[in-house]
Design a protein around this motif. Sequence first.
Motif, short mmCIF file in Angstrom:
data_model
loop_
_atom_site.label_atom_id
_atom_site.label_comp_id
_atom_site.label_asym_id
_atom_site.label_seq_id
_atom_site.Cartn_x
_atom_site.Cartn_y
_atom_site.Cartn_z
N SER A 98 0.86 -1.19 0.00
CA SER A 98 0.00 0.00 0.00
C SER A 98 0.89 1.24 0.00
O SER A 98 1.82 1.33 0.81
CB SER A 98 -0.87 -0.01 1.26
N ASN A 100 0.05 4.09 1.01
CA ASN A 100 -0.13 4.80 2.28
C ASN A 100 0.81 4.25 3.35
O ASN A 100 1.42 5.01 4.10
CB ASN A 100 -1.58 4.65 2.78
N GLN A 122 -0.82 -2.10 -6.38
CA GLN A 122 -0.79 -2.33 -4.93
C GLN A 122 -1.35 -3.73 -4.68
O GLN A 122 -2.41 -4.09 -5.20
CB GLN A 122 -1.67 -1.33 -4.20
N GLY A 124 -1.94 -4.76 -1.57
CA GLY A 124 -2.80 -4.67 -0.38
C GLY A 124 -3.37 -3.27 -0.27
O GLY A 124 -3.31 -2.65 0.80
N GLY A 125 -3.92 -2.78 -1.38
CA GLY A 125 -4.46 -1.41 -1.40
C GLY A 125 -5.58 -1.28 -0.37
O GLY A 125 -6.44 -2.15 -0.27
N ARG A 126 -5.55 -0.19 0.41
CA ARG A 126 -6.51 -0.05 1.51
C ARG A 126 -7.52 1.06 1.22
O ARG A 126 -7.16 2.15 0.81
CB ARG A 126 -5.76 0.27 2.80
N GLY A 127 -8.80 0.71 1.44
CA GLY A 127 -9.85 1.70 1.29
C GLY A 127 -10.34 2.14 2.65
O GLY A 127 -9.81 1.70 3.68
N TRP A 133 -8.85 -1.74 -1.57
CA TRP A 133 -8.89 -0.93 -2.79
C TRP A 133 -8.17 -1.73 -3.87
O TRP A 133 -6.95 -1.89 -3.83
CB TRP A 133 -8.22 0.43 -2.57
N TYR A 142 -2.24 5.19 -8.09
CA TYR A 142 -2.24 4.89 -6.66
C TYR A 142 -1.14 5.73 -6.05
O TYR A 142 0.05 5.47 -6.26
CB TYR A 142 -1.97 3.39 -6.42
N VAL A 143 -1.52 6.77 -5.32
CA VAL A 143 -0.53 7.74 -4.87
C VAL A 143 -0.80 8.19 -3.43
O VAL A 143 -1.97 8.31 -3.03
CB VAL A 143 -0.49 8.97 -5.82
N ASN A 185 -15.39 11.21 0.42
CA ASN A 185 -14.13 11.04 -0.31
C ASN A 185 -14.26 10.52 -1.74
O ASN A 185 -13.25 10.25 -2.36
CB ASN A 185 -13.22 10.10 0.48
N ASP A 186 -15.47 10.31 -2.23
CA ASP A 186 -15.59 9.71 -3.56
C ASP A 186 -15.66 10.78 -4.66
O ASP A 186 -16.18 11.87 -4.45
CB ASP A 186 -16.88 8.87 -3.67
N ASN A 197 -10.32 8.45 -1.63
CA ASN A 197 -9.08 8.73 -0.92
C ASN A 197 -9.14 8.24 0.51
O ASN A 197 -10.21 8.14 1.10
CB ASN A 197 -8.70 10.22 -1.02
N GLY A 214 -3.85 9.44 0.75
CA GLY A 214 -3.68 8.55 -0.39
C GLY A 214 -4.89 8.61 -1.30
O GLY A 214 -6.03 8.59 -0.83
N ALA A 215 -4.63 8.68 -2.59
CA ALA A 215 -5.74 8.73 -3.54
C ALA A 215 -5.61 7.59 -4.55
O ALA A 215 -4.51 7.27 -4.99
CB ALA A 215 -5.76 10.06 -4.28
N GLY A 216 -6.74 7.01 -4.87
CA GLY A 216 -6.78 5.99 -5.91
C GLY A 216 -7.73 6.48 -6.99
O GLY A 216 -8.86 6.86 -6.70
#
Length: 328
Positions: A98, A100, A122, A124-127, A133, A142-143, A185-186, A197, A214-216
Amino acid sequence: MALRGDAVRTKILELLQKNTDRYTSGEDVSQLFSISRAAVSKHVSVLRGQGHEIEAVTRKGYRLVRKAEKMTQDVVRQGLTTTVFGQHDIHYLPSVGSTNLEAMKLALGDAPEGTVVVADEQTGGRGRQGRTWHSPSGCGLYVSVVLRPDIAPNEAPLITLLTNVAAAEAVQDLTDIIPVCKWPNDVLIDGCKVAGNLTEVFLSGDSVGHVISGAGINVAPLPEKLVPELRTVPCSLEEAAGKHISRVELLQAFLTRYEHWYLLVTKQGFAPLLSRWKELTDVVGKELTVQVRGETFSGTVVDVSTDGMLVLQDENGIEHSLFSGDIL
Ligand code: BTN
């Protein structure tokens, strides 16, 4: 004054980008930037090494075929006009759990404000609210950015709205579509989620120490198999705009918009940012149900408060100020 190597390369790239329909001679480049022909050829080699596809034809010159797609520090900096965001380290990772979490580690190691972590994928991208995510390779931006804001802890939700505005404006810059911000955040296009985010705040005693924002942003469609698991139907910028979207340019736009709002907040507080967010949302006046940690609240949205809370008036006229939650 002579330009530094990377500044000359940025200029050469800008020149070639303006003239993709023709060849630009080495002589023209050399005269324009007061450098030797050998130096021109060296700079072109470096640009190629960065992933830019540049054609060279004897007696005609150079032509940019395709700009680099990899979000490496050198490539992202080319043409980036920010002063803080992305001007410290840009950590580009082909794959990471991730961004983040990576940014968090850097922040704990004293990374300065404006440090950026960006990945192609990612694992393990986290929402928000513990969700996943989905972040398959090459499908999205993914930043994460490291912030060290001088704000009170109760103002922290406003950073979520700031990230939301920066993402929405970057989406508009690249697609010419005006998206809608959905609290908190959407970013939506025609009711489909194109970006979210996850803003994580770390306190130091009673004050805000650092924040990882963090923004996706979905750039290309997600593989079919991932879609049914998602809460809000996702869609991508390329589907919405019907054209190729460069993740490098999207990242540059995001950092530029982010910096604009962040520096304005530093000078003028959150009021201008909140008005901008309200311009981009259609939530005020809507009747809706919000889930907050297992509890649901239904009513009409009467406002979003100065500290970023959703103010919902229920059927008995009672106002509930919601710090965070999911609009159902
Ligand atoms: C959400 O809508 O639930 C928030 C999604 C946030 C995803 C981004 S992608 C970059 C950064 N790294 C993460 O693990 N999450 C955020």
